[in-house]
Design a protein around this motif. Sequence first.
Motif, PDB file in Angstrom:
ATOM      1  N   TYR A 189      36.694  36.073  47.834  1.00 45.82           N
ATOM      2  CA  TYR A 189      38.054  36.566  48.056  1.00 45.82           C
ATOM      3  C   TYR A 189      38.069  38.085  48.229  1.00 45.82           C
ATOM      4  N   PHE A 190      37.394  38.801  47.346  1.00 46.72           N
ATOM      5  CA  PHE A 190      37.310  40.249  47.465  1.00 46.72           C
ATOM      6  C   PHE A 190      36.006  40.608  48.157  1.00 46.72           C
ATOM      7  N   ASP A 231      38.299  39.456  54.483  1.00 48.73           N
ATOM      8  CA  ASP A 231      39.506  40.275  54.541  1.00 48.73           C
ATOM      9  C   ASP A 231      39.860  40.553  56.008  1.00 48.73           C
ATOM     10  N   ASN A 268      36.461  45.814  50.942  1.00 54.43           N
ATOM     11  CA  ASN A 268      37.384  45.893  52.079  1.00 54.43           C
ATOM     12  C   ASN A 268      36.974  47.087  52.938  1.00 54.43           C
TER      13      ASN A 268
END
Length: 151
Positions: A47-48, A53, A109
Amino acid sequence: MNAKKAKESYDGKIENLMAKIEEKEALLKSRDVEKDSLIDKILDLTYFSLESDEEAISYFEEQGYVAEELALTISDQIVSQNKAGADNPIVPFVGMEGNMAINKVRLLNHKWIIADFTDGVYWGQLFIIYDVRKDGVVDFEVEKSFLYPRN
């Protein structure tokens, strides 16, 4: 009499095979649950990350970069600063049992990185802010860091 014994024998074999089928079906269902659970865990762990992203990927694409290639380049730039006989300059701690080197880098990110470092005995983590300038140079700034105490 032989026909009755043959039927009983076949019925027993059928029951045995049906039990084996039920056992295998239960095993497959449990594996499907495990597989679904593993997929959920993988999705949660990624997810991170830059790879998942879409906004961060679009940010780099708008600047003319391929996000996957840029992520490898940035990771390589950080790890390549590990030199024999010297601490990695990004790590704000002096090696006590050897040279501080960065082991693992994860781009979260288009602006943040986390990294793991060690000197072979002591270890810690970094939170790095980075920026890719128009000329392609990447600037790194260690925002936060910590060193685990030795037990």
